[in-house]
Design a protein around this motif. Structure first.
Motif, PDB file in Angstrom:
ATOM      1  N   THR A  39       0.841  -1.184   0.000  1.00  0.00           N
ATOM      2  CA  THR A  39       0.000   0.000   0.000  1.00  0.00           C
ATOM      3  C   THR A  39       0.876   1.233   0.000  1.00  0.00           C
ATOM      4  OG1 THR A  39      -1.609  -1.196   1.339  1.00  0.00           O
ATOM      5  CG2 THR A  39      -1.823   1.197   1.275  1.00  0.00           C
ATOM      6  N   LEU A  40       0.511   2.199  -0.792  1.00  0.00           N
ATOM      7  CA  LEU A  40       1.206   3.476  -0.800  1.00  0.00           C
ATOM      8  C   LEU A  40       0.518   4.397   0.192  1.00  0.00           C
ATOM      9  CD1 LEU A  40       3.548   4.875  -2.281  1.00  0.00           C
ATOM     10  CD2 LEU A  40       1.866   5.826  -3.834  1.00  0.00           C
ATOM     11  N   GLU A  41       1.227   4.778   1.222  1.00  0.00           N
ATOM     12  CA  GLU A  41       0.684   5.673   2.235  1.00  0.00           C
ATOM     13  C   GLU A  41       0.746   7.116   1.721  1.00  0.00           C
ATOM     14  OE1 GLU A  41      -0.536   4.928   5.478  1.00  0.00           O
ATOM     15  OE2 GLU A  41      -0.544   2.874   4.704  1.00  0.00           O
ATOM     16  N   ILE A  42      -0.233   7.907   2.094  1.00  0.00           N
ATOM     17  CA  ILE A  42      -0.311   9.307   1.688  1.00  0.00           C
ATOM     18  C   ILE A  42      -0.225  10.179   2.932  1.00  0.00           C
ATOM     19  CG2 ILE A  42      -1.748  11.059   0.560  1.00  0.00           C
ATOM     20  CD1 ILE A  42      -0.749   8.896  -1.345  1.00  0.00           C
ATOM     21  N   GLU A  43       0.594  11.216   2.866  1.00  0.00           N
ATOM     22  CA  GLU A  43       0.714  12.170   3.963  1.00  0.00           C
ATOM     23  C   GLU A  43       0.156  13.508   3.485  1.00  0.00           C
ATOM     24  OE1 GLU A  43       4.194  13.876   6.941  1.00  0.00           O
ATOM     25  OE2 GLU A  43       4.616  12.226   5.579  1.00  0.00           O
ATOM     26  N   GLU A  44      -0.641  14.121   4.339  1.00  0.00           N
ATOM     27  CA  GLU A  44      -1.252  15.402   3.971  1.00  0.00           C
ATOM     28  C   GLU A  44      -0.517  16.560   4.638  1.00  0.00           C
ATOM     29  OE1 GLU A  44      -5.449  15.596   4.543  1.00  0.00           O
ATOM     30  OE2 GLU A  44      -5.838  13.975   3.131  1.00  0.00           O
ATOM     31  N   PHE A  45      -0.285  17.621   3.856  1.00  0.00           N
ATOM     32  CA  PHE A  45       0.317  18.847   4.367  1.00  0.00           C
ATOM     33  C   PHE A  45      -0.635  19.997   4.074  1.00  0.00           C
ATOM     34  CE2 PHE A  45       4.134  16.285   3.642  1.00  0.00           C
ATOM     35  CZ  PHE A  45       4.799  16.483   4.849  1.00  0.00           C
ATOM     36  N   LYS A  46      -0.905  20.778   5.104  1.00  0.00           N
ATOM     37  CA  LYS A  46      -1.746  21.949   4.916  1.00  0.00           C
ATOM     38  C   LYS A  46      -0.849  23.166   4.745  1.00  0.00           C
ATOM     39  CE  LYS A  46      -5.687  20.094   7.266  1.00  0.00           C
ATOM     40  NZ  LYS A  46      -6.721  20.251   8.247  1.00  0.00           N
ATOM     41  N   GLU A  47      -1.193  23.966   3.780  1.00  0.00           N
ATOM     42  CA  GLU A  47      -0.424  25.174   3.475  1.00  0.00           C
ATOM     43  C   GLU A  47      -1.139  26.371   4.096  1.00  0.00           C
ATOM     44  OE1 GLU A  47       1.135  27.577  -0.488  1.00  0.00           O
ATOM     45  OE2 GLU A  47       0.079  25.688  -0.717  1.00  0.00           O
TER      46      GLU A  47
END
Length: 151
Positions: A39-47
């Protein structure tokens, strides 16, 4: 043009690259192999200042544990390897190859598991009222796997 039929999932072989374990031995005759997924994990960044969305960036792939099931063996070298890791914290990682075979025993797909080591061992419950084979399950963590198609 020949019609394509998907391969069957019951014709496979498992090879464990450990000393003292012959590949045609009863040690590697498993009835079930599970956990071949990544599984490819996704990381979220808020700008700051951007409220409509968060940037979603990929992290390295995560691999599930490999799960191997078979009828319980007595005096098993593979189980000794497993217990050495779990009981004595003596890890000897092994490469494992899982090959899906066609009706003529030729390889269709090959999964090469890199540096596997035991993290769990269990058996089915013992029940006097049932006439069933005792199944042992080995769960192995590993670094990664590669898959190649042979045909």
């Amino acid at each position: 043009m020949a019609e394509y039929y998907p391969p069957v999932g019951f014709h496979f072989k498992v090879e464990v690259n450990l000393p003292d374990i012959a590949q045609e031995d009863r040690e590697v005759r498993f009835q079930e192999v599970g956990g071949l997924n990544k599984t490819l994990e996704i990381e979220e960044f808020k700008e700051g200042g951007e409220n409509r969305f968060a940037h979603r960036l990929p992290n390295p792939a995560k691999y599930a544990n490999l799960v191997l099931k078979r009828g319980m063996l007595t005096k098993s070298k593979l189980i000794n390897w497993c217990f050495d890791a779990i009981d004595n914290f003596d890890f000897k990682p092994a490469d494992i190859t899982i090959t899906l075979l066609d009706e003529k025993h030729n390889p269709l797909s090959v999964w090469n598991i890199s540096k596997a080591y035991p993290v769990k061992w269990l058996t089915t419950d013992l029940k006097a009222q049932e006439n069933a084979i005792v199944i042992e399950t080995l769960e192995l963590a590993y670094q990664y796997f590669t898959k190649s198609d042979q045909k």
